[in-house]
Design an enzyme around this catalytic site. Structure first.
Site, PDB file in Angstrom:
ATOM      1  N   ALA A   1       1.013  -1.134   0.062  1.00 57.65           N
ATOM      2  CA  ALA A   1      -0.047   0.048  -0.044  1.00 57.65           C
ATOM      3  C   ALA A   1       0.921   1.361  -0.143  1.00 57.65           C
ATOM      4  CB  ALA A   1      -1.016   0.131   1.316  1.00 57.65           C
TER       5      ALA A   1
ATOM      6  N   GLY B   1      -0.395   5.036   0.213  1.00 61.25           N
ATOM      7  CA  GLY B   1      -1.950   4.653  -0.192  1.00 61.25           C
ATOM      8  C   GLY B   1      -2.657   5.352  -0.923  1.00 61.25           C
ATOM      9  N   GLY B   2      -2.065   6.030  -2.006  1.00 64.44           N
ATOM     10  CA  GLY B   2      -2.652   6.603  -3.178  1.00 64.44           C
ATOM     11  C   GLY B   2      -3.792   5.727  -3.545  1.00 64.44           C
TER      12      GLY B   2
ATOM     13  N   CYS C   1       5.332   0.409 -11.943  1.00 63.38           N
ATOM     14  CA  CYS C   1       5.346   1.406 -12.672  1.00 63.38           C
ATOM     15  C   CYS C   1       6.787   1.284 -13.199  1.00 63.38           C
ATOM     16  CB  CYS C   1       5.333   2.879 -11.780  1.00 63.38           C
ATOM     17  SG  CYS C   1       6.568   2.609 -10.441  1.00 63.38           S
TER      18      CYS C   1
END
Length: 403
Positions: A233, A236-237, A354
């Site tokens: 997490a 937490g975005g 990402c």
């Protein structure tokens, strides 16, 4: 444009900390911007953008300035002079700039720009890796895009407001935004601004989150009332986005190995009006085992090389090492093996990174699906996002379902 001494000194101090002390660019810039209360937004913008630009093009500027690491302050001024000359800025008659060969700088820039690894200013190993995994055409376009400054993107918090009202509220605070096609929760800032000072932010109406990252929670196909686990997490975005998509109903279990990150999430959740998140630090395998076969949905936002977000973290180009990438691939494999056991039959999980490297993305998913734990899963769909095509961060996400 006139150069001001105090701003230029701040830039040199920042570069020294980043290049010679190994500090993170975003942290250094944050600190520097508090240095002088008299600085206006233009001054702060100059300091931040100049530092980031020189960090982005460290290899190219050092090559043009003919300096080698570790850079002493004179070396850093020479690199600064290269940056200013290429920007067409008149150099003042300060001692740091005596004998700056401006014409030679432009000639050298043109000559070195013919070689991709120098033009895009990346280490040899990174250029070889990108070339090997993505091929010449895609890698060249992608690494060029990764050197551009990223836009500021907001994600509307649908628990508190909607996109149109957020846009109007920000407009009343003199911040202009525009909608993004195919990104239902996103607003893009027309011009950079400090959004954290706005009333709208303090009231929890939005979070800053790149458009690509915003697609991950949606990809997981959550419904109100479900038991959802976000196992990496961080701050937490994506966790907050999941909670909003679930309309605060059901349960989101946010897990991370770093308790400090979960503490940040707690503060953000309070501001966002989110109250269906439970936080658990992963200190042993116990919390994972307790959830075996219990999750309707699982999000694995896996640790990765971050090669899709170099626009935001340009110093990562110089901090990353090839060994790190080899090790992180092993971690990704373990994370998929261990955490996937939390998914119940008929449940779904998303594996996301990402990164833009197939070896961290689709190849990891393929490997998992042929393993003992993975044979009970099937790939429903996946999505590859490249910055040069989307204009946003490079990302990968795969949705898998447990039979």
């Amino acid at each position: 444009m006139r150069l001001h001494r105090n701003l230029c000194f701040a830039v040199i101090d920042g570069l020294h900390l980043i290049f010679n002390e190994g500090e993170y660019a975003d942290k250094v810039v944050q600190q520097l911007l508090k240095r002088d209360k008299r600085w206006g937004s233009r001054d702060r913008g100059f300091v931040a953008e100049t530092i980031y630009q020189i960090v982005r093009y460290k290899r190219l500027y050092a090559e043009i300035a003919d300096v080698k690491e570790p850079f002493d302050r004179d070396n850093l001024w020479r690199m600064f002079a290269v940056w200013a000359t290429l920007k067409g800025i008149q150099l003042p008659d300060w001692k740091y700039f005596t004998d700056t060969p401006t014409r030679k700088i432009k000639g050298k820039f043109d000559e070195l720009s013919k070689v991709r690894k120098l033009k895009e200013s990346i280490p040899d190993w990174m250029d070889n890796l990108g070339l090997e995994e993505l091929g010449e055409k895609i890698w060249t376009a992608e690494i060029e895009k990764q050197n551009e400054q990223a836009n500021v993107i907001l994600r509307v918090n649908t628990l508190k407001t909607n996109k149109k009202d957020l846009q109007l509220k920000l407009q009343s605070e003199e911040i202009e935004t525009e909608f993004l096609p195919n990104h239902p929760y996103a607003l893009k800032l027309v011009e950079r601004a400090n959004v954290f000072k706005t009333e709208a932010f303090k009231n929890g109406w939005f979070e800053v989150q790149d458009a690509s990252s915003q697609l991950v929670a949606d990809f997981l196909d959550v419904k109100p009332g479900m038991k959802v686990v976000d196992v990496c997490a961080g701050a937490g975005g994506k966790t907050l986005h999941l909670a909003a998509l679930m309309e605060n109903k059901g349960q989101v279990i946010a897990m991370d190995i770093y308790e400090s990150k979960l503490r940040k999430l707690k503060i953000r959740a309070r501001r966002n009006g989110v109250h269906n998140i439970e936080m658990k630090a992963i200190e042993s395998t116990k919390p994972i085992k307790k959830l075996h076969g219990k999750a309707d949905r699982l999000l694995i936002d896996a640790p990765c090389s971050g090669l899709g977000v170099l626009r935001r973290n340009p110093d990562a180009k110089w901090k990353l090492q090839p060994e790190f990438i080899e090790n992180i691939k092993k971690t990704q494999e373990e994370v998929l093996q261990q955490y996937s056991k939390m998914v119940k039959e008929g449940g779904k999980m998303v594996y996301a990174t990402c990164s833009i490297l197939p070896s961290e993305n689709e190849k990891q998913v393929e490997k998992f699906l042929t393993s003992e734990n993975g044979k009970n899963f099937k790939l429903i769909k996946d999505k590859k996002i490249l910055a040069h095509k989307s204009g946003f961060d490079g990302f990968y996400m795969a949705l898998l379902e447990k039979n």
